[in-house]
Design an enzyme around this catalytic site. Structure first.
Site, PDB file in Angstrom:
ATOM      1  N   ASP A 219      -0.772   6.379  -5.445  1.00 56.19           N
ATOM      2  CA  ASP A 219      -1.807   7.374  -5.737  1.00 56.19           C
ATOM      3  C   ASP A 219      -1.271   8.419  -6.703  1.00 56.19           C
ATOM      4  OD1 ASP A 219      -3.817   6.517  -3.673  1.00 56.19           O
ATOM      5  OD2 ASP A 219      -2.102   6.912  -2.359  1.00 56.19           O
TER       6      ASP A 219
ATOM      7  N   HIS B 243       0.831  -1.209   0.000  1.00 57.58           N
ATOM      8  CA  HIS B 243       0.000   0.000   0.000  1.00 57.58           C
ATOM      9  C   HIS B 243       0.866   1.260   0.000  1.00 57.58           C
ATOM     10  CE1 HIS B 243      -2.940   2.786   2.235  1.00 57.58           C
ATOM     11  NE2 HIS B 243      -3.446   2.587   1.031  1.00 57.58           N
TER      12      HIS B 243
ATOM     13  N   GLU C  20      -3.842   4.253  -8.515  1.00 59.00           N
ATOM     14  CA  GLU C  20      -5.108   4.839  -8.057  1.00 59.00           C
ATOM     15  C   GLU C  20      -5.172   6.300  -8.471  1.00 59.00           C
ATOM     16  OE1 GLU C  20      -7.793   6.071  -4.242  1.00 59.00           O
ATOM     17  OE2 GLU C  20      -6.359   4.457  -3.928  1.00 59.00           O
TER      18      GLU C  20
ATOM     19  N   GLU D   8       0.707  -0.437  -4.801  1.00 59.49           N
ATOM     20  CA  GLU D   8      -0.365   0.507  -5.140  1.00 59.49           C
ATOM     21  C   GLU D   8       0.173   1.896  -4.856  1.00 59.49           C
ATOM     22  OE1 GLU D   8      -3.613   3.202  -3.623  1.00 59.49           O
ATOM     23  OE2 GLU D   8      -1.896   2.371  -2.554  1.00 59.49           O
TER      24      GLU D   8
ATOM     25  N   HIS E   2      -1.051  11.392  -2.042  1.00 61.01           N
ATOM     26  CA  HIS E   2      -2.375  10.929  -1.631  1.00 61.01           C
ATOM     27  C   HIS E   2      -3.304  12.071  -1.245  1.00 61.01           C
ATOM     28  CE1 HIS E   2      -5.416   9.540   1.256  1.00 61.01           C
ATOM     29  NE2 HIS E   2      -5.449   8.442   0.521  1.00 61.01           N
TER      30      HIS E   2
END
Length: 253
Positions: A45, A16, A118, A43, A58
């Site tokens: 952002d 993450h 993302e 993952e 993020h």
């Protein structure tokens, strides 16, 4: 199209924001740390600076991860680059920069990782963020590799991704269980259902399983919880401490 979708092979554990427990999130250091821990996917952002550069970040506000006031949407890339995105996390990371998407993808490919990108747009930039992100990613990502998974809480962003790059898989991200989740998943031709693993019930997972798409749960840092979710039918979990979760679920591998 079906053939392309079936290439989606997602590991049981995804780091993450890199490996957020061990390195400042969404930095190159965090991606390297995840790779060093043996994680297969990360993952990250993606947001835009004021002048439209795709970067890994993020929050809408700069404060938490840089100590600087203001919004990402209000700062140009050159000024963003002056900020220290590491020292808030630990002294050894002082001077760590906010990376561009391009730099991040170079490291991801170099370390032989898969990636979930993302889309985290600033309000009003849902489509623009997707377009810039996909422009960069499609330029860098080799055709012969399985494509990144594109996810977002913003349906408008996923719709833009579907228009622009239909063959790249999309993950429908949900904060809460939505009564119309199935309609949205079908409309966006979602390849995965990405849910909050800390809130989801076993009944909801049973419903998601009917779609026969991988179910990905965020953000699971407790090994027991990860095992429970996988017993319920979850395929993969996002974790800040992916090494601990890997260890816990490896036996099932």
């Amino acid at each position: 199209k079906e053939k392309l979708m079936s290439k989606l092979s997602i590991p049981k554990v995804i780091g993450h924001r890199g490996a957020k427990a061990y390195a400042p999130e969404n930095t190159l250091a965090s991606i390297h740390t995840a790779a060093d821990l043996g994680v297969e996917w990360v993952e990250v952002d993606v947001k835009l600076t004021r002048d439209g550069v795709a970067v890994l970040f993020h929050d809408e506000e700069l404060e938490r991860c840089t100590g600087a006031p203001g919004l990402v949407a209000d700062i140009d890339f050159q000024d963003l680059r002056e900020l220290d995105a590491g020292s808030w996390f630990g002294e050894s990371f002082t001077g760590e920069k906010i990376p561009t998407l391009e730099e991040a993808l170079d490291v991801i490919l170099d370390r032989n990782l898969g990636v979930n990108l993302e889309i985290k747009p600033c309000p009003g930039r849902e489509v623009e963020t997707t377009e810039v992100m996909l422009d960069v990613a499609t330029r860098i990502w080799p055709d012969e590799l399985p494509p990144p998974l594109i996810s977002s809480f913003q349906h408008v962003s996923l719709e833009a991704a579907l228009d622009m790059m239909p063959e790249w898989p999309r993950g429908l991200l949900m904060e809460e269980h939505m009564s119309n989740w199935r309609d949205i998943a079908e409309y966006l031709d979602a390849a995965t259902i990405n849910i909050d693993g800390r809130k989801v019930t076993q009944d909801q997972i049973e419903a998601y399983l009917e779609l026969r798409k991988p179910i990905l749960a965020y953000t699971i840092n407790d090994p027991q919880k990860a095992r429970e979710l996988m017993r319920w039918g979850v395929d993969s979990v996002f974790s800040d401490n992916p090494d601990l979760i890997l260890e816990a679920v490896q036996l099932k591998h």
